[in-house]
Write an enzyme that holds these catalytic residues in place. Structure first.
Site, short mmCIF file in Angstrom:
data_model
loop_
_atom_site.label_atom_id
_atom_site.label_comp_id
_atom_site.label_asym_id
_atom_site.label_seq_id
_atom_site.Cartn_x
_atom_site.Cartn_y
_atom_site.Cartn_z
N CYS A 187 0.95 -1.52 0.55
CA CYS A 187 0.02 0.17 0.29
C CYS A 187 1.08 1.49 0.37
O CYS A 187 2.18 1.45 0.75
CB CYS A 187 -1.13 -0.17 1.28
SG CYS A 187 -1.69 1.53 1.67
N CYS A 246 0.28 2.96 3.44
CA CYS A 246 0.67 2.31 4.85
C CYS A 246 1.65 1.22 5.18
O CYS A 246 2.49 1.28 5.88
CB CYS A 246 -0.50 2.92 5.74
SG CYS A 246 -1.19 0.44 4.61
N CYS A 255 -6.39 -2.25 1.33
CA CYS A 255 -5.62 -2.70 1.47
C CYS A 255 -6.35 -2.81 3.00
O CYS A 255 -6.98 -1.33 3.39
CB CYS A 255 -4.98 -1.48 2.44
SG CYS A 255 -3.36 -1.32 3.68
N CYS A 309 -5.16 0.35 6.44
CA CYS A 309 -6.07 1.64 5.80
C CYS A 309 -6.94 2.10 5.31
O CYS A 309 -7.81 2.97 5.60
CB CYS A 309 -4.11 2.69 5.65
SG CYS A 309 -4.05 2.64 3.90
N ASP A 328 22.52 0.66 -16.15
CA ASP A 328 22.11 -0.77 -15.51
C ASP A 328 21.36 -2.14 -16.04
O ASP A 328 20.47 -1.79 -16.30
CB ASP A 328 22.02 -0.69 -13.74
CG ASP A 328 21.23 -2.32 -12.92
OD1 ASP A 328 22.02 -3.11 -13.02
OD2 ASP A 328 21.16 -1.66 -11.37
#
Length: 419
Positions: free
Chosen positions: A194, A197, A210, A213, A331
């Site tokens: 999430c 949170c 979620c 929260c 990279d």
């Protein structure tokens, strides 16, 4: 007066760059203009209806589709459809079309806060957020936070956002006006937690929530459903795009939502979207020495996932190419996040400056391949495969090319800079 001078000198520099064969001038003109007038972008954007388009993947295509969808307005549209998406590129695009009342501008993810402040856009489009060029780009949660703060400070801006991407939804939820679109999210490896949170998200299909929260996928106005778009009235309409793949259908639904914000009827916008067959060389088909070649671009794991899905089936050979220059990110470890097993059993060619990195990755997935040095060597291999498979009335030999950014551009130049 300074802005006029900066625009004139920048335009001249862009013209010289094009004539000298150094590119399309979409960056150098803006750089010089900004040197002469640092607030040139803000001045050029004043009085225009600006659309900023951002996300990790699909920016260039969505910018092209929105530009097409707004064609029924009948007015000139300024756009940077070739991907010069930082401040200089946006400035150059506006300089080239001083009388255009509308501008549709692809914008690099990390430049969104500054560009929102500079251009005061009518609409900001948020497509998706995932890992990309981690050696030079900010961590995606930090990007989402910056988007959120920038949009909270622009209450008059309409945001068109992909509700299926939790990071995008969290960033967009701070805006005063949001059009939510169910555009899908196939790549989920960067959004299991999430963004509010940090708890683990519950996911079922494209829905997410979620338990800690209470955050959840917002209710949507526009939806992609198979090959159909479902508009705010609940009516389903066949998309029928010329561009292939689910990702482009997703981009098209976003474009239709933006067109609605400008008062363009869905049927009129969709008619224009169906005319788009190529985007800055992507999906273009060319013939070289009797071999039909299709060019595909992908820059990160999420992009490669989508691109592998639109390839024609075996036995058509595939050329995979990877570079690691500045625009690509240096990279190449992201290759290990791509599932190449689906390529087993078909002719695979490997090119690009970092072809050995890609070769090691393919070996790990037990994909047989052959190294090639350039596009003509790949064409020779495709012609050989085609000759071996051809029978009476057989089709012309063909080759699928999937490359990351600078490798893609090198092949475009070698093939005559197809549009």
């Amino acid at each position: 007066m300074r802005a006029r001078l900066a625009t004139t000198v920048g335009g001249a520099a862009a013209t010289v760059s094009r004539l000298a064969g150094k590119g399309d001038g979409s960056v150098i003109g803006g750089i010089i203009g900004l040197r002469l007038a640092p607030d040139l972008l803000s001045q050029l954007a004043t009085g225009r209806q600006v659309v900023l388009v951002t996300g990790t993947n699909g920016k260039t295509t969505t910018t092209k589709l929105i530009t097409a969808a707004l064609a029924p307005l009948g007015s000139k549209i300024a756009s940077n459809i070739y991907g010069a998406n930082m401040e200089a590129g946006l400035t150059s695009a506006l300089s080239r079309a001083p009388d255009a009342p509308v501008a549709v501008l692809e914008t690099d993810e990390k430049y969104i806060p500054a560009m929102v402040k500079a251009t005061r856009p009518k609409v900001v489009v948020l497509l998706n957020l995932s890992r990309d060029q981690m050696d030079r780009a900010a961590e995606i949660w930090l990007l989402a936070r910056r988007w959120r703060d920038a949009l909270a400070a622009a209450p008059d801006c309409r945001v068109v956002a992909n509700a299926d991407d939790p990071l995008v939804a969290w960033a967009a939820s701070a805006a005063g006006k949001v059009t939510w679109v169910a555009a899908g999210q196939r790549w989920r490896e960067d959004s299991w937690c999430c963004p509010n949170c940090g708890a683990h998200l519950q996911r079922e299909g494209d829905d997410w929530s979620c338990r800690e929260c209470g955050g959840r996928r917002p209710p949507v106005s526009w939806m992609l459903y198979g090959d159909e778009v479902i508009d705010p009235s609940g009516r389903a309409t066949q998309l029928g795009l010329a561009l292939p793949g689910r990702a482009n259908r997703s981009n098209a639904v976003i474009a239709l939502a933006v067109a609605e914000a400008f008062g363009v009827h869905l049927s009129h916008a969709l008619a224009e979207l169906r005319k788009v067959t190529s985007v800055a060389g992507r999906y273009t088909q060319v013939n070289r020495r009797g071999c039909d070649i299709r060019l595909l671009l992908a820059k990160n794991p999420a992009g490669w996932l989508e691109a592998l899905d639109v390839m024609v089936p075996p036995p058509v050979p595939v050329l995979l190419a990877v570079n690691a220059q500045g625009p690509d990110g240096k990279d190449t470890s992201w290759l290990w996040d791509v599932d190449f097993r689906r390529l087993r059993g078909r002719p695979i060619l490997v090119g690009g400056e970092r072809r050995l990195d890609l070769a090691v990755r393919l070996e790990a997935d037990e994909v047989a391949f052959r190294l090639v040095n350039d596009i003509d060597e790949a064409v020779d291999a495709a012609l050989a495969v085609g000759a071996a498979a051809a029978g009476p009335g057989g089709t012309a030999p063909s080759l699928e090319v999937l490359a990351n950014y600078t490798a893609f551009q090198q092949y475009r130049v070698a093939l005559g800079r197809v549009q």
